[in-house]
Design a protein around this motif. Structure first.
Motif, PDB file in Angstrom:
ATOM      1  N   LEU A  71      -7.056 -12.771  -3.772  1.00  0.00           N
ATOM      2  CA  LEU A  71      -7.504 -12.592  -5.150  1.00  0.00           C
ATOM      3  C   LEU A  71      -6.869 -11.354  -5.778  1.00  0.00           C
ATOM      4  O   LEU A  71      -6.780 -10.284  -5.151  1.00  0.00           O
ATOM      5  N   ARG A  72      -6.451 -11.527  -7.012  1.00  0.00           N
ATOM      6  CA  ARG A  72      -5.781 -10.448  -7.740  1.00  0.00           C
ATOM      7  C   ARG A  72      -6.700  -9.258  -7.954  1.00  0.00           C
ATOM      8  O   ARG A  72      -6.239  -8.126  -8.152  1.00  0.00           O
ATOM      9  N   SER A  73      -8.012  -9.489  -7.944  1.00  0.00           N
ATOM     10  CA  SER A  73      -8.980  -8.418  -8.170  1.00  0.00           C
ATOM     11  C   SER A  73      -9.115  -7.493  -6.960  1.00  0.00           C
ATOM     12  O   SER A  73      -9.693  -6.402  -7.061  1.00  0.00           O
ATOM     13  N   ASP A  74      -8.595  -7.922  -5.820  1.00  0.00           N
ATOM     14  CA  ASP A  74      -8.686  -7.113  -4.600  1.00  0.00           C
ATOM     15  C   ASP A  74      -7.442  -6.250  -4.427  1.00  0.00           C
ATOM     16  O   ASP A  74      -6.339  -6.646  -4.813  1.00  0.00           O
ATOM     17  N   LYS A  75      -7.610  -5.101  -3.811  1.00  0.00           N
ATOM     18  CA  LYS A  75      -6.460  -4.297  -3.409  1.00  0.00           C
ATOM     19  C   LYS A  75      -5.876  -4.927  -2.159  1.00  0.00           C
ATOM     20  O   LYS A  75      -6.614  -5.248  -1.208  1.00  0.00           O
ATOM     21  N   LEU A  76      -4.566  -5.114  -2.126  1.00  0.00           N
ATOM     22  CA  LEU A  76      -3.950  -5.826  -1.013  1.00  0.00           C
ATOM     23  C   LEU A  76      -4.270  -5.184   0.334  1.00  0.00           C
ATOM     24  O   LEU A  76      -4.523  -5.880   1.320  1.00  0.00           O
ATOM     25  N   SER A  77      -4.281  -3.875   0.375  1.00  0.00           N
ATOM     26  CA  SER A  77      -4.518  -3.193   1.651  1.00  0.00           C
ATOM     27  C   SER A  77      -5.933  -3.420   2.172  1.00  0.00           C
ATOM     28  O   SER A  77      -6.197  -3.232   3.366  1.00  0.00           O
ATOM     29  N   ASP A  78      -6.843  -3.847   1.289  1.00  0.00           N
ATOM     30  CA  ASP A  78      -8.217  -4.123   1.712  1.00  0.00           C
ATOM     31  C   ASP A  78      -8.369  -5.519   2.321  1.00  0.00           C
ATOM     32  O   ASP A  78      -9.323  -5.763   3.070  1.00  0.00           O
ATOM     33  N   VAL A  79      -7.462  -6.407   1.983  1.00  0.00           N
ATOM     34  CA  VAL A  79      -7.616  -7.801   2.435  1.00  0.00           C
ATOM     35  C   VAL A  79      -6.443  -8.289   3.284  1.00  0.00           C
ATOM     36  O   VAL A  79      -6.506  -9.379   3.858  1.00  0.00           O
ATOM     37  N   MET A  80      -5.372  -7.498   3.358  1.00  0.00           N
ATOM     38  CA  MET A  80      -4.211  -7.867   4.161  1.00  0.00           C
ATOM     39  C   MET A  80      -3.785  -6.680   5.016  1.00  0.00           C
ATOM     40  O   MET A  80      -3.873  -5.530   4.595  1.00  0.00           O
ATOM     41  N   SER A  81      -3.294  -6.983   6.202  1.00  0.00           N
ATOM     42  CA  SER A  81      -2.802  -5.926   7.084  1.00  0.00           C
ATOM     43  C   SER A  81      -1.413  -5.481   6.653  1.00  0.00           C
ATOM     44  O   SER A  81      -0.626  -6.270   6.114  1.00  0.00           O
ATOM     45  N   ALA A  82      -1.100  -4.238   6.898  1.00  0.00           N
ATOM     46  CA  ALA A  82       0.268  -3.760   6.687  1.00  0.00           C
ATOM     47  C   ALA A  82       1.201  -4.522   7.627  1.00  0.00           C
ATOM     48  O   ALA A  82       0.802  -4.957   8.715  1.00  0.00           O
ATOM     49  N   ASN A  83       2.443  -4.704   7.200  1.00  0.00           N
ATOM     50  CA  ASN A  83       3.465  -5.346   8.036  1.00  0.00           C
ATOM     51  C   ASN A  83       3.048  -6.749   8.497  1.00  0.00           C
ATOM     52  O   ASN A  83       3.251  -7.120   9.662  1.00  0.00           O
TER      53      ASN A  83
END
Length: 347
Positions: A227-239
């Motif tokens: 979701l665009r409303s979420d910060k990517l780092s909160d919902v996806m792992s780095a790398n």
């Protein structure tokens, strides 16, 4: 032999600006074809971001808007826009096989041949030359691809620009089976096309979209919705992803690079979130990332797209249709961004 008219209906763009620069006319001179050209009776023409961007002068990097075109050259007005065209060949130039008359065709919007000559810099159909917002249009025969399909004219007109752009992004980024691919702007024409084409390659697809369009995106068969409303780092792992297909840019850009794996590939062909981005060059070189700016499509892309359509690997997504004379209403709806897929004008 078909008798052709002397004049036709078309929409003239009379300058850069608002929709008052669009003029529907019924007295526009017919295109004159050259020896290597075909004349096409337009059946349907899709609306896309480039039409809007060109009209408002978005491509200009100066205040004068004299470089506000796809190739950074000043446009000649009036101009007939329209890059997404499905139609039927009704006449051919003397160097074109006459058996092509009657073919149903899609026009490749990225042009490398105009007026019988190879171009040093590619043109965009409906930008540097007149396009498909008209009853008839012309193009080099090499850019008119025969299509055999059960899809309607309006459905086929949803493919050329968005899907060739998406196919080019995936081609340049070398997306393959098993790749984990994050696609931004997933509900737009290019984004939704990229979802289908990436899935056809066997990729694992994550799509970035708004909550209101989550279900529509899930219906396209994505593996995960972000979701665009979420910060990517909160919902996806780095790398965590191999490839980013980006149409947004803007403030999201640094987060996209963080989720890319080392040696990941980033391909971009849009900046609807803002053209100026923040880049920490250390992220670029320490992760050995590859960047691909994607405008001029690779030679094999449009032919591959035609094959995908004919095999029905991908499906058309037509949100609304309007008659050509209602182009202002069509572009107004387009800018509201409350739909999935394409808006198409019919003749």
């Amino acid at each position: 032999m078909t008798t052709l008219p002397n004049v036709m209906c078309a929409v003239h763009m009379t300058g850069h600006g608002d929709t008052d620069k669009l003029s529907y006319r019924s007295d526009v001179a017919m295109p004159i074809i050259g020896a290597r050209d075909v004349l096409i009776k337009v059946a349907a023409a899709g609306v896309n971001n480039t039409d809007i961007n060109t009209r408002i002068g978005w491509y200009s990097k100066s205040d004068k808007a004299d470089d506000a075109s796809w190739s950074s050259e000043a446009l000649q007005f009036p101009r007939i826009q329209g890059a997404d065209v499905c139609g039927y060949i009704v006449a051919v130039g003397e160097q074109v096989d006459a058996s092509r008359v009657g073919e149903r065709v899609l026009i490749e919007p990225c042009l490398t041949e105009v007026n019988g000559k190879a171009l040093e810099q590619a043109w965009y159909f409906g930008s540097e030359c007149d396009g498909g917002f008209a009853e008839y249009t012309k193009v080099a025969a090499s850019h008119a691809y025969k299509i055999t399909s059960k899809y309607s004219d309006a459905e086929l007109a949803s493919f050329p620009c968005s899907y060739s752009t998406a196919e080019n992004l995936l081609t340049r980024a070398k997306v393959k089976q098993g790749d984990k691919v994050l696609i931004t702007g997933a509900s737009g024409g290019v984004g939704s096309a990229a979802i289908q084409l990436a899935k056809a390659r066997g990729a694992y697809v994550l799509a970035l979209t708004s909550p209101s369009k989550q279900q529509m995106i899930e219906d396209l068969g994505v593996d995960e919705v972000v979701l665009r409303s979420d910060k990517l780092s909160d919902v996806m792992s780095a790398n965590s992803v191999d490839v980013v297909i980006d149409l947004v840019a803007g403030s999201l850009f640094p987060q996209l690079l963080e989720v890319l794996r080392p040696k990941g590939r980033y391909a971009v062909s849009g900046a609807i979130g803002g053209a100026i981005v923040e880049l920490d060059v250390r992220t670029l070189y320490l992760k050995d990332l590859s960047f691909f700016g994607c405008t001029v499509i690779e030679p094999e892309v449009f032919g591959n797209l035609i094959a995908h359509i004919e095999r029905e690997d991908i499906a058309p997504l037509v949100a609304h249709t309007y008659p050509l004379k209602e182009i202002v209403a069509a572009q107004t709806t387009f800018l509201e961004k409350k739909f999935l897929g394409k808006i198409v004008l019919t003749m």
